[in-house]
Design an enzyme around this catalytic site. Structure first.
Site, PDB file in Angstrom:
ATOM      1  CB  VAL A   1     -40.863 -23.547 -25.037  1.00 15.09           C
ATOM      2  CG1 VAL A   1     -40.557 -23.142 -23.593  1.00 15.09           C
ATOM      3  CG2 VAL A   1     -42.372 -23.635 -25.254  1.00 15.09           C
ATOM      4  CE  LYS A   2     -34.619 -17.419 -26.449  1.00 13.22           C
ATOM      5  NZ  LYS A   2     -34.271 -15.996 -26.751  1.00 13.22           N
ATOM      6  CG  LEU A   3     -37.174 -24.287 -21.585  1.00 10.50           C
ATOM      7  CD1 LEU A   3     -37.393 -25.787 -21.591  1.00 10.50           C
ATOM      8  CD2 LEU A   3     -37.856 -23.654 -20.370  1.00 10.50           C
TER       9      LEU A   3
END
Length: 220
Positions: free
Chosen positions: A86-88
């Site tokens: 997951v990219k944040l």
């Protein structure tokens, strides 16, 4: 240093994997939109298709900016496949979401990192990857690769296991520089991957070998 493709184009990803040179993929809402994917449901279908081609990490970015929505979307994205990351973003809300999701065992790629301080905060929040953006810093008239160098150096001296993923790379020289500095990964556009393969002496050598073979055998 392993190479990722920064794209949401299935044909580009398949070609890179078939050549045996692509170890993973990074995507974001802008890349998805360029392929006609404009909502989370369609994005999930696209990412699942990518994970069927790529066995390595596939980073998929959230579509929202507030922490609560990032957390909800991150949990959904993490269910798409076992190799999804997951990219944040490197924002206050992003760090809050990183802390929550990382505690749940969800791997995080900290994106839009433009300073060593942001990278250090991502480490504290539980990021598995930190992605310094080289090209966008270069666009401001400063040296983006120096940020990668600083982060790699700090992580090495502090025995930090978080991986440095050099991002926003614009040309083959960026890739070489990232490797020399010690980045663990580099994510590149498909066009840069193709540029890395090209050299005029290679092309000339192939033509010469073919000409010599024809001269000896008479076969075309």
């Amino acid at each position: 240093m392993k190479l990722f493709l920064d794209t949401a184009n299935i044909d580009e990803i398949r070609h890179g994997v078939e050549m045996g040179v692509v170890a993973g993929v990074t995507t974001n809402p802008s890349l998805a939109a360029s392929e006609g994917v404009c909502d989370l449901l369609a994005y999930g279908d696209a990412v699942r298709q990518i994970t069927e081609i790529v066995q390595g990490p596939v980073s998929a970015e959230v579509f929202s900016n507030d922490a609560a929505s990032m957390i909800d979307q991150g949990r959904i994205i993490a269910t798409w496949a076992g190799n999804v990351v997951v990219k944040l973003p490197s924002t206050a809300d992003g760090f809050k979401a990183m802390a929550v999701l990382s505690r749940e065992g969800i791997p995080i790629n900290q994106t839009l990192c433009f300073s060593a301080n942001q990278a250090l905060l991502g480490v504290q929040a539980g990021a598995a990857y930190v992605s310094p953006f080289v090209g966008r810093i270069d666009d401001t008239g400063t040296d983006g690769m120096s940020l990668v160098r600083d982060i790699v150096d700090i992580f090495s001296k502090q025995n930090i296991a978080v991986k440095v993923l050099a991002a926003s790379l614009r040309h083959p020289l960026h890739v070489v520089q990232a490797a020399k500095i010690g980045a663990h990964y580099a994510t590149i556009p498909y066009k840069v991957l193709l540029q890395m393969m090209k050299h005029p002496l290679t092309d000339a050598g192939v033509v010469k070998f073919e000409q010599d073979l024809i001269a000896v055998t008479g076969n075309r």
